[in-house]
Design a protein around this motif. Sequence first.
Motif, PDB file in Angstrom:
ATOM      1  N   VAL A 327       0.825  -1.214   0.000  1.00 12.92           N
ATOM      2  CA  VAL A 327       0.000   0.000   0.000  1.00 12.92           C
ATOM      3  C   VAL A 327       0.856   1.260   0.000  1.00 12.92           C
ATOM      4  O   VAL A 327       0.328   2.376   0.097  1.00 12.92           O
ATOM      5  CB  VAL A 327      -0.940   0.005   1.220  1.00 12.92           C
ATOM      6  N   ILE A 328       2.168   1.110  -0.078  1.00 18.80           N
ATOM      7  CA  ILE A 328       3.089   2.239  -0.068  1.00 18.80           C
ATOM      8  C   ILE A 328       3.939   2.205  -1.334  1.00 18.80           C
ATOM      9  O   ILE A 328       4.010   1.173  -2.006  1.00 18.80           O
ATOM     10  CB  ILE A 328       3.995   2.199   1.180  1.00 18.80           C
ATOM     11  N   PRO A 329       4.595   3.318  -1.702  1.00 20.39           N
ATOM     12  CA  PRO A 329       5.457   3.307  -2.895  1.00 20.39           C
ATOM     13  C   PRO A 329       6.559   2.255  -2.787  1.00 20.39           C
ATOM     14  O   PRO A 329       7.027   1.939  -1.694  1.00 20.39           O
ATOM     15  CB  PRO A 329       6.052   4.723  -2.908  1.00 20.39           C
ATOM     16  N   VAL A 333      11.737   3.325  -5.728  1.00 22.95           N
ATOM     17  CA  VAL A 333      11.367   4.688  -6.155  1.00 22.95           C
ATOM     18  C   VAL A 333      11.041   5.601  -4.983  1.00 22.95           C
ATOM     19  O   VAL A 333      10.717   6.767  -5.190  1.00 22.95           O
ATOM     20  CB  VAL A 333      10.154   4.648  -7.120  1.00 22.95           C
ATOM     21  N   ARG A 334      11.146   5.106  -3.764  1.00 26.87           N
ATOM     22  CA  ARG A 334      10.713   5.939  -2.636  1.00 26.87           C
ATOM     23  C   ARG A 334      11.590   7.175  -2.459  1.00 26.87           C
ATOM     24  O   ARG A 334      11.145   8.204  -1.974  1.00 26.87           O
ATOM     25  CB  ARG A 334      10.689   5.133  -1.342  1.00 26.87           C
ATOM     26  N   GLY A 335      12.866   7.094  -2.855  1.00 31.84           N
ATOM     27  CA  GLY A 335      13.749   8.235  -2.712  1.00 31.84           C
ATOM     28  C   GLY A 335      13.344   9.419  -3.570  1.00 31.84           C
ATOM     29  O   GLY A 335      13.679  10.565  -3.255  1.00 31.84           O
ATOM     30  N   ALA A 339       8.842  12.395   0.995  1.00 33.50           N
ATOM     31  CA  ALA A 339       7.722  12.906   1.790  1.00 33.50           C
ATOM     32  C   ALA A 339       6.452  12.110   1.502  1.00 33.50           C
ATOM     33  O   ALA A 339       5.704  11.763   2.422  1.00 33.50           O
ATOM     34  CB  ALA A 339       7.503  14.386   1.493  1.00 33.50           C
ATOM     35  N   GLY A 340       6.212  11.796   0.226  1.00 30.87           N
ATOM     36  CA  GLY A 340       5.048  10.997  -0.130  1.00 30.87           C
ATOM     37  C   GLY A 340       5.131   9.593   0.421  1.00 30.87           C
ATOM     38  O   GLY A 340       4.121   9.009   0.856  1.00 30.87           O
ATOM     39  N   PHE A 341       6.331   9.024   0.416  1.00 32.18           N
ATOM     40  CA  PHE A 341       6.527   7.687   0.978  1.00 32.18           C
ATOM     41  C   PHE A 341       6.213   7.678   2.476  1.00 32.18           C
ATOM     42  O   PHE A 341       5.477   6.816   2.968  1.00 32.18           O
ATOM     43  CB  PHE A 341       7.969   7.239   0.735  1.00 32.18           C
ATOM     44  N   LEU A 529      20.004   6.030   0.154  1.00 33.98           N
ATOM     45  CA  LEU A 529      20.363   7.253  -0.567  1.00 33.98           C
ATOM     46  C   LEU A 529      21.726   7.104  -1.227  1.00 33.98           C
ATOM     47  O   LEU A 529      22.594   6.388  -0.733  1.00 33.98           O
ATOM     48  CB  LEU A 529      20.367   8.434   0.396  1.00 33.98           C
ATOM     49  N   SER A 530      21.905   7.787  -2.340  1.00 37.55           N
ATOM     50  CA  SER A 530      23.154   7.712  -3.083  1.00 37.55           C
ATOM     51  C   SER A 530      23.884   9.045  -3.023  1.00 37.55           C
ATOM     52  O   SER A 530      23.278  10.112  -2.916  1.00 37.55           O
ATOM     53  CB  SER A 530      22.882   7.350  -4.548  1.00 37.55           C
TER      54      SER A 530
END
Length: 707
Positions: A327-329, A333-335, A339-341, A529-530
């Motif tokens: 139900v979540i991203p 692609v969450r990075g 905020a949406g994640f 994170l990269s």
Amino acid sequence: MSLWVVSYLCPGHKWMKLQLDEKPVGFLRVARGDATRLQELSGDMGLVVPWCDQLWVVCHSAVGGFLTHCGWNSTMESVYAGVPMLTFPIFWDQIPNAKLMVEDWKVGLRLKQENGQKNLVQGQEIAQTLKRFMDLDRNESRELRRRAREMKESCDRAIEKGGSSETNLRTFFQEIVRRALFRLQLSFEQDKKKEKSFWAFLFRHGTQTMCNEKQRRSNPEQLPTLSATKIFPLSSSFSFFFFSNPQISSNIPTIDLVDMDTTFAVHVVALPSPGRGHINPMMNLCKLLALSDDSLLITFVVTEEWLGFIGSAPTPPNIRLRSIPNVIPFELVRGADLAGFVEAVYTKMEAPFERLLEGLEPKVSCIVADTYLSWAVTVGKRLNLAVASMWPMAPSMFSILYHFDLFNSNGHFPIDELSGISSIRLADLPFVSAKKGEAISDRVLGAISFSTESQCLLFTSFHGLENHVIDNLRTKFRIPIYHVGPTIPYMTLQDMPPNAVEHPKADHLDWLDLQPKSSVLYVSFGSFLSVSGPQMDEILNGLQASGVRFLWVARGDATRFQEVSNMGLVVPWCDQLRVLCHSSVGGFLTHCGWNSTMESVYAGVPMLTFPLLWDQITNAKLIVEDWKVGLRLKQEFGEKNVVQRQEIAQTVKRFMDLDGDESRELRRRAREMKEICERAIKKGGSSETNLSAFVKEIVQGHKNQSS
């Protein structure tokens, strides 16, 4: 003289008769319904059939290439056979598969360059490419065949006895058996007589099957199949393998056929926040709980996506995995919209988690939830379940966030309120950059405040590391606080073979074995994170210029970085804790994630800090200023502040100079921290004692709930 070679062609596109100058290419094509018509058009150049045994065909010595749509099964069959490929992808995974063949594995050429039905490949281009591909005298074609043979050899090694795939399949099979037995014992929880009878029958049958199986193998024609095997739903071979395999039998719960009182009395549900930095410490905590008390049944709940990521990892028999819908991203692609994640995690996971809880058997006793998931406390209250809140970061970070309202109102932190935390700069505070971070900060600050509504708070640190911070928080909280860290996989470090199950060919460990003691700088920036592209290039050039050996986990960039690296080894993955504990590793260039920090402390390895965001900034301050086990490589936070290669080379050289006073002092402090950690986790140590106290609280709560 013309060269005649067979090219096996897959269905999915129209065929054109080819005459390639003086070198005709023979072909065998599977064309299903068009076989007769196309055979008439092909003349003597090839054979068109409606069906064939594809693997048998690609393994035939006459076949020198495969023009394929790049379906995964076809790709694997061609790799197994050692046959190079001409790629003609149609859609979906076939497109990235073609990229793998041509660019990564280098066992093929592209025939179709652009995707889509409108992009027709013309006959002349097909003829020219096919001529290049099938010309056995060309260097390009010879190189493709050499690479295809290498891939075939790799495949052969993987599937042979003791190979990586055979080992993984065996491990998977063992896991099925182990979990089946565990489920079986749960089903007998209320019926001890039935359970005793079943196990007695099973072991009698297993013993009898082993004896008869040995006879059957020595004289298979004289001994018929056991009638007991027909009654019992396991084959003789399965039973023989099961009862004679110590790797499996050692995982069976110890069972006394006379007095079987072992039951799973307490059911704990563990709920991590979806992210590697949260799931790993929660799983390690669950392993500690499972190993400390075999009466605990632990259900570990993740999303379906994360179940796919971690489902094959070995766990104790009293840990089981369950999932809620995605139900979540998605993780990959969450990075792009953090905020949406975060908002989805806080608003969409609660309902499916509560539905799962209500359907679990046996009845749930308590929940251990990530502090970030404040709604888990609300669910617990609705279902009358105790909730323990686990904080997967530094206690200092928790204290800073807990007192953040004081900073907002005063413009600074009152010293008496943050007892245990040394003076801290504004630059060391865990702000999220830009306005879009405000919503994330608000959510996290709200979760920290709400943690006081849980039944207890768990820190994934140990007392000797931040004892003043933990003691100060205990004076302000009405609920118990337990420090049970470090929640890293040290409990399985000695049991795991050097070749991890998920990555059997651990070449990096062999490479480390060849390096001098404390000479290698381990480099990793985490799994989420990269670092920016320009900064990555500066780091690589700086490491090269330093003259220091390094082992770098670079994920997607591993191949590119290795090509330009002559001082170290660049890999896409490694067993980090095992690497840090290796005697040749003398330092860790890290993003300062809490799990990585704890693993470095456990291993006694000093750190070069390169924080990217959030708690990593505060952790870097702890490492350098409070614990004095590291140096700062990145002084100023933010992507725009690129550390230049000259500064990187100088700092790395200084850090890894074993003869320098500064470096020697860092290593002395790192050894001290390692010893403190070892004392905390040993029998009777602070973390082990706190874990036992937490387990007692869980068990007592279950008894109160049942009475």
